[in-house]
Design an enzyme around this catalytic site. Structure first.
Site, PDB file in Angstrom:
ATOM      1  N   ARG A   1      34.598  49.125  50.968  1.00  0.00           N
ATOM      2  CA  ARG A   1      35.876  49.310  50.266  1.00  0.00           C
ATOM      3  C   ARG A   1      36.333  47.970  49.695  1.00  0.00           C
ATOM      4  O   ARG A   1      36.561  47.006  50.439  1.00  0.00           O
ATOM      5  CB  ARG A   1      36.945  49.852  51.213  1.00  0.00           C
ATOM      6  CG  ARG A   1      36.635  51.252  51.680  1.00  0.00           C
ATOM      7  CD  ARG A   1      37.873  51.878  52.271  1.00  0.00           C
ATOM      8  NE  ARG A   1      37.543  53.125  52.933  1.00  0.00           N
ATOM      9  CZ  ARG A   1      38.439  54.015  53.319  1.00  0.00           C
ATOM     10  NH1 ARG A   1      39.731  53.778  53.111  1.00  0.00           N
ATOM     11  NH2 ARG A   1      38.060  55.121  53.925  1.00  0.00           N
TER      12      ARG A   1
ATOM     13  N   ARG B   1      40.791  67.548  53.911  1.00  0.00           N
ATOM     14  CA  ARG B   1      40.719  67.119  52.509  1.00  0.00           C
ATOM     15  C   ARG B   1      39.377  66.437  52.295  1.00  0.00           C
ATOM     16  O   ARG B   1      38.616  66.233  53.247  1.00  0.00           O
ATOM     17  CB  ARG B   1      41.831  66.103  52.225  1.00  0.00           C
ATOM     18  CG  ARG B   1      41.710  64.870  53.113  1.00  0.00           C
ATOM     19  CD  ARG B   1      42.608  63.735  52.710  1.00  0.00           C
ATOM     20  NE  ARG B   1      42.163  62.480  53.307  1.00  0.00           N
ATOM     21  CZ  ARG B   1      42.349  62.110  54.553  1.00  0.00           C
ATOM     22  NH1 ARG B   1      43.005  62.896  55.384  1.00  0.00           N
ATOM     23  NH2 ARG B   1      41.892  60.945  54.990  1.00  0.00           N
TER      24      ARG B   1
END
Ligand code: MV4
Length: 436
Positions: free
Chosen positions: A325, A279
């Site tokens: 993040r 992915r």
């Protein structure tokens, strides 16, 4: 996704759960369809509801994003059965990489180095002991259905192996309903280095260099950077070629990532296949920033049958990027999730700054899903410049109402080992023990 599609002139339909009705993507997409209540089992994992949303709106293709059904071979097959294009590889390619033990065999077949270990699944503790005797301790028992560290057990010596073999099997059975395990020699202080690839339907592929994702906590990545400080041009090319060979072996199409363990504890640095992610990943923007390639747009074009349009020679490494993040989590409380309302959300800006986020002042972070609220991607000509810019950007970033990882990232940028680019997967335990 919506932005890349719009630039290509492709209309979008967002699907959302009741918890996300007021979210930005729902507003930004051309259309939006509610697929169920907050619980992901009844919405984002509800294959029938998603297919129905696609069919009723007349969609041609489904982009699966990076969570939930993105690596579900059955969902990819269901899309095809319903006449929808799944933007990603074939169900067969997904399935062959989903089983880590089969993926390891496939890597061997493709001439991609793997860590010394068992040939396939282990039938018994006795077999585990025999393999371990041959390769030497310490060894890791890994779950075939695993990934991300679940069902993984370390045995430092033979006395402990039978117990760890059973423990790994039990954990794997409970977590995945599959108790198949295999064995690998344990590498003590590796780096996590992954190669981003793009392959079109004709099998023409490029690698968009590597990402160093060694700053992780309990298998959750926190910082990713490209390129890695430790790779020589020769090793980079070898890893890139290895990733493309693996993809070719399974007839891979689209964007994908081949994860490697990088081990420089010996006289020469080596890399070993770990897993392939079929992915697009959270950290793909750092690769976009250093190559100028929009990976999401490439996925859409490839799924539409278009040729790649770039060759490896078109790609040159001339800059640096680091992703931080930003999670709604409290690092001081063991990174416990901190959902709620963002009473203030002011991301940084200026030269070299990209912030990918769905959040805005007044919006809420629901407790149901992942705690990632924003990705801060900082680019510069050099790593040094990028770090200085990152310090500036993190100082500008203001979030109120939620605990976040912003302060954690500010601290990381003061740790000499990080600044020197000298960090392994044990970075947080070793250098920031108060947060381990
Ligand atoms: C390993 C390893 C050392 N030796 N395999 C972690 C999750 C899964 N993807 C595989 N993992 C590891 N496999 C061998 N033979 C160490 C890890 C590992 C790790 C890998 C990448 C990033 C962070 C990690 C943290 C702990 C363990």
């Amino acid at each position: 996704m919506i932005r890349s599609a719009r630039e290509l002139g492709v209309a979008t339909v967002a699907v959302y759960s009741q918890a996300d009705v007021a979210s930005r993507p729902v507003r930004e997409a051309d259309e939006a369809v509610c697929i169920g209540p907050a619980a992901s089992a009844q919405s984002y994992l509800n294959q029938t509801a998603i297919i129905m949303a696609a069919l009723t709106t007349g969609a041609e293709a489904i982009h699966p994003g990076y969570g939930f059904l993105a690596e579900n071979a059955d969902f990819a097959a269901l899309c095809a059965d319903e006449g929808l294009v799944f933007i990603g590889p074939s169900p067969d390619a997904i399935a062959r990489m989903g089983n880590k033990n089969v993926a390891r065999q496939t890597a061997t077949d493709a001439g991609v180095p793997t860590v010394p270990g068992s040939d396939g699944a282990l039938e018994s503790a006795e077999e585990a002991l025999m393999v371990a005797e041959k390769i030497g301790y310490p060894v890791l028992v890994k779950a075939s259905a695993g990934g991300g560290g679940k069902g993984m057990r370390l045995a430092e010596e033979s006395d402990l192996l039978p117990h760890q073999f059973v423990a790994a099997k039990t954990e794997a059975k409970a977590a995945f309903g599959d108790d198949t395990v295999y064995l690998e020699k344990y590498l003590g202080r590796p780096k996590h280095i992954e190669i981003q690839i793009l392959v079109d339907r004709d099998g023409r592929g490029v690698y968009l260099f590597e990402r160093d994702c060694s700053v992780q906590r309990r298998h959750q990545k926190l910082i990713e950077e490209a390129p890695s400080s430790v790779l020589t041009p020769q090793l980079r090319e070898e890893m890139g070629q290895a990733a493309l060979r693996l993809a070719a072996t399974v007839g891979y199409e689209g964007a994908g990532t081949v994860e490697f363990l990088y081990d420089d504890s010996g006289s020469v640095p080596r890399f070993y296949f770990m897993e392939m992610n079929t992915r697009v990943q959270v950290e793909h923007p750092v690769s976009e920033q250093i190559t100028g390639v929009d990976i999401i747009a490439a996925q859409i074009r490839i799924a539409a049958g278009q040729p790649l349009g770039i060759t490896q020679d078109d790609l040159r490494l001339t800059s640096h990027a680091i992703e931080f993040r930003i999670n709604a989590e409290d690092p001081a409380a063991g990174f416990r999730p901190s959902p709620g309302i963002a009473t203030k959300f002011v991301p940084p800006g200026g030269f070299g700054i990209r912030v990918d986020t769905h959040l805005e002042t007044g919006a809420s972070v629901p407790p149901y899903y992942d705690s990632l609220i924003a990705k801060l991607i900082v680019s510069g000509r050099t790593r040094f410049e990028t770090i200085a810019r990152a310090r500036r950007a993190l100082a500008e970033f203001e979030v109120e109402g939620l605990a976040t990882t912003i302060d954690f990232h500010r601290s990381v940028l003061e740790v000499p080992a990080f600044v020197a680019g000298d960090y392994r997967t044990d970075f947080i335990e070793e250098e920031m023990p108060e947060l381990g």
